[in-house]
Scaffold this active site. Structure first.
Site, mmCIF file in Angstrom:
data_model
loop_
_atom_site.group_PDB
_atom_site.id
_atom_site.type_symbol
_atom_site.label_atom_id
_atom_site.label_comp_id
_atom_site.label_asym_id
_atom_site.label_seq_id
_atom_site.Cartn_x
_atom_site.Cartn_y
_atom_site.Cartn_z
ATOM 1 N N CYS A 1 -16.583 -2.405 -1.941
ATOM 2 C CA CYS A 1 -17.034 -3.518 -2.782
ATOM 3 C C CYS A 1 -16.856 -4.820 -1.989
ATOM 4 C CB CYS A 1 -16.297 -3.540 -4.116
ATOM 5 S SG CYS A 1 -14.521 -3.697 -3.983
ATOM 6 N N LYS B 1 -16.153 6.320 -9.940
ATOM 7 C CA LYS B 1 -17.103 7.135 -9.166
ATOM 8 C C LYS B 1 -16.984 8.607 -9.573
ATOM 9 C CE LYS B 1 -18.539 3.909 -6.005
ATOM 10 N NZ LYS B 1 -18.093 2.675 -6.627
ATOM 11 N N ALA C 1 -8.933 6.570 -8.036
ATOM 12 C CA ALA C 1 -8.440 5.810 -9.191
ATOM 13 C C ALA C 1 -9.103 4.431 -9.257
ATOM 14 C CB ALA C 1 -6.928 5.641 -9.098
ATOM 15 N N PRO C 2 -9.409 3.935 -10.464
ATOM 16 C CA PRO C 2 -9.094 4.518 -11.779
ATOM 17 C C PRO C 2 -10.091 5.569 -12.267
ATOM 18 C CG PRO C 2 -10.090 2.347 -12.060
ATOM 19 C CD PRO C 2 -9.941 2.552 -10.577
ATOM 20 N N ASP D 1 -14.918 5.954 -1.371
ATOM 21 C CA ASP D 1 -15.047 4.602 -1.933
ATOM 22 C C ASP D 1 -13.727 3.914 -1.559
ATOM 23 O OD1 ASP D 1 -16.206 2.589 -3.573
ATOM 24 O OD2 ASP D 1 -14.920 3.203 -5.234
ATOM 25 N N ASP E 1 -3.509 15.110 4.560
ATOM 26 C CA ASP E 1 -3.286 16.416 3.925
ATOM 27 C C ASP E 1 -4.588 17.006 3.383
ATOM 28 O OD1 ASP E 1 -0.699 16.726 4.603
ATOM 29 O OD2 ASP E 1 0.142 16.026 2.700
HETATM 30 N N1 SAM Z 1 -13.279 4.965 -6.469
HETATM 31 C C1 SAM Z 1 -12.498 4.210 -7.443
HETATM 32 C C2 SAM Z 1 -13.317 4.002 -8.693
HETATM 33 O O1 SAM Z 1 -14.542 4.111 -8.641
HETATM 34 O O2 SAM Z 1 -12.724 3.763 -9.754
HETATM 35 C C3 SAM Z 1 -12.006 2.913 -6.834
HETATM 36 C C4 SAM Z 1 -11.208 3.119 -5.593
HETATM 37 S S1 SAM Z 1 -10.474 1.673 -4.922
HETATM 38 C C5 SAM Z 1 -11.829 0.876 -4.249
HETATM 39 C C6 SAM Z 1 -9.667 2.298 -3.531
HETATM 40 C C7 SAM Z 1 -8.502 3.232 -3.772
HETATM 41 O O3 SAM Z 1 -7.979 3.614 -2.499
HETATM 42 C C8 SAM Z 1 -7.341 2.645 -4.538
HETATM 43 O O4 SAM Z 1 -7.105 3.389 -5.705
HETATM 44 C C9 SAM Z 1 -6.149 2.751 -3.582
HETATM 45 O O5 SAM Z 1 -4.936 3.124 -4.214
HETATM 46 C C10 SAM Z 1 -6.591 3.813 -2.606
HETATM 47 N N2 SAM Z 1 -5.968 3.680 -1.261
HETATM 48 C C11 SAM Z 1 -5.293 2.635 -0.743
HETATM 49 N N3 SAM Z 1 -4.868 2.908 0.502
HETATM 50 C C12 SAM Z 1 -5.267 4.150 0.777
HETATM 51 C C13 SAM Z 1 -5.112 5.001 1.896
HETATM 52 N N4 SAM Z 1 -4.479 4.603 2.990
HETATM 53 N N5 SAM Z 1 -5.659 6.232 1.830
HETATM 54 C C14 SAM Z 1 -6.329 6.642 0.741
HETATM 55 N N6 SAM Z 1 -6.507 5.872 -0.358
HETATM 56 C C15 SAM Z 1 -5.979 4.650 -0.343
#
Ligand code: SAM
Length: 448
Positions: free
Chosen positions: A230, A115, A111-112, A177, A162
């Site tokens: 980032c 990628k 999200a959002p 990412d 999971d």
């Molecule tokens: N890849 C996305 C894009 O290009 O739009 C951006 C991703 S953002 C950098 C990182 C994401 O990792 C967030 O949406 C967040 O909710 C999620 N996140 C946070 N903690 C996490 C966890 N422990 N395991 C997996 N995802 C997690």
């Protein structure tokens, strides 16, 4: 001028040396705005022809554009029709760098959706399973995928543990990412500076290692891992690549050469990260990004078992009756998920995950009757037989996006797709010459 924490500036001066002043100077310039052209709906040349705001190509990604305008685009009919997705040009570099995609792709933290959308348009024959742990953010991701009408994206909201447990060795490419300290976003999102402290890099690095450990089982032998953040912190960037190469046995590989002139080499002192790249705003237009591409050794052949759908023969008959009557061409395989019926990507049925969406949501049965979902129109609206196709200048375009009823001039009684210049915005139902508006309430643009 943005005030950066002293310990951060010291660290960046050590990292960048004589380039630090060029980096610091970028804080006096407005961030670039970028977007991806949705090649699933429109070719890049045609998009450039019809889009009225000034743009320039992103030199390393054929679907990327830099927008030379401050104008808000959220209410633009072509945005509503899913022809483009706003994304920072720096964030595009990681997907643009991939030498190949493979058939089944997992985006672990999606999200959002930037990628995921980049991969879905750059590799239309692949299936992307876009996962987001945070359910609210997963809904936003799903909304973006639906607006773009992408047929090759499925959405899940699972923990990394999971994913690793239920989708072992399922994916040719795993995109990680991951959440990070966001140092590359300091210019665009000054709020990220408020959250920064000296302990944040270590805390993020520990979480990144944990997520990677959890999801690495999803990767097939011979598969590829894309790791990106980032942030500029070596603890979260090069040191993680060291961890992946050292403790996890992955082999770093080269990114596509087209991204090299727009990125910098990795920081010194991490030999296994020597092929990783850093995207800096003083080198190319966009915000900070780090990426590394690694391979899992081996070339095992995999057998694919297809999980059967739980749809009854009667339900299939009713859905096919609706789609045959209303849509030119075939919507593909069908599956049921809860109450919703999906046109599933065939590869999604070979991955044993609990999906929020496993392709295009076609609709659901209400009191035995099939009711179409908005996603059916965004994905198949161009092939809908009954259409109201509006010119961009037609005032009914805005009226439809406000959620108002509009006059039907060409569409006949019954369900219809409402399009702008041939690109579907959503659906409606013609009753006595008026189109009852089926554009979802949450998406309607406020009438000023
Ligand atoms: N890849 C996305 C894009 O290009 O739009 C951006 C991703 S953002 C950098 C990182 C994401 O990792 C967030 O949406 C967040 O909710 C999620 N996140 C946070 N903690 C996490 C966890 N422990 N395991 C997996 N995802 C997690």
């Amino acid at each position: 001028m943005t005030r950066l924490p002293l310990s951060y500036t010291k660290k960046m001066k050590d990292l960048l040396g004589e380039d630090y002043s060029a980096y610091e100077a970028t804080f006096s310039c407005a961030p670039s705005r970028g977007f991806l052209i949705n090649a699933a709906k429109i070719g890049a040349a045609k998009f450039d022809e019809i889009f009225s705001l000034p743009t320039r190509p992103v030199p390393y990604f054929e679907f990327g554009r830099i927008l030379d305008s401050e104008e808000k685009v959220g209410g633009d009919p072509y945005h509503a029709a899913g022809l483009f997705y706003m994304q920072d040009p720096g964030a595009m570099s990681a997907i643009a760098a991939l030498p190949s995609f493979g058939k089944k792709i997992l985006d672990v933290a999606a999200a959002p959706g930037g990628k995921t959308i980049g991969a879905a348009i750059a590799s239309p024959d692949s299936l992307i399973v876009a996962n987001e742990i945070d359910f609210k953010r997963a809904k936003i991701l799903l909304q973006n995928v639906e607006r773009l009408g992408l047929k090759n994206v499925a959405v899940t909201s699972l923990t990394p543990k999971d994913l690793g447990k239920y989708a072992k060795e399922c994916f040719d490419l795993v995109i990680c990412d991951l959440p990070c300290s966001g140092e590359g976003m300091f210019r665009k999102e000054p709020a990220a500076i408020e959250c920064w402290n000296e302990g944040i890099n270590g805390m993020n690095a520990a979480r990144q290692k944990e997520i990677l450990t959890d999801v690495l089982p999803c990767l097939k032998e011979g598969g590829t891992l894309l790791y990106s953040t980032c942030t500029y912190a070596v603890e979260e960037d090069e040191a993680i690549v060291d961890f992946l190469a050292g403790e996890k046995g992955l082999t770093p590989i080269s990114p596509k050469s087209s991204v090299l002139p727009y990125t910098a080499p990795a920081a010194y002192g991490y030999p296994s990260a020597s092929l990783a790249r850093r995207f800096y705003p003083h080198i190319a237009e966009g915000e900070g990004q780090f990426f590394a591409i690694l391979k899992k050794e081996g070339d095992k052949l995999y057998t694919q078992k297809t999980i059967p759908s739980s749809l009854s023969a009667n339900e299939i008959k009713k859905i096919r009756a609706f789609t045959d009557e209303n849509i030119d061409g075939d919507v593909g395989d069908l599956a049921k998920n809860g109450d919703s019926i999906f046109a599933v990507h065939p590869l999604a049925r070979t991955i044993p995950l609990k999906y929020l969406s496993e392709g295009v949501c076609l609709g659901e049965f209400v009191k035995g009757r099939f009711e179409p979902h908005h996603n059916l129109f965004t994905a198949f609206g161009a092939d809908f037989k009954n259409k109201e196709d509006l010119a961009l200048s037609d005032k009914r375009v805005k009226e439809y996006l406000y959620g108002l009823e509009i006059e039907a001039k060409t569409a006949k009684e019954g369900y219809c797709a409402v399009c702008v210049e041939g690109f579907p915005l959503g659906g409606g139902k013609v009753v006595n010459g008026t189109i009852k508006n089926k554009y979802p309430k949450g998406l309607r643009i406020p009438k000023l």
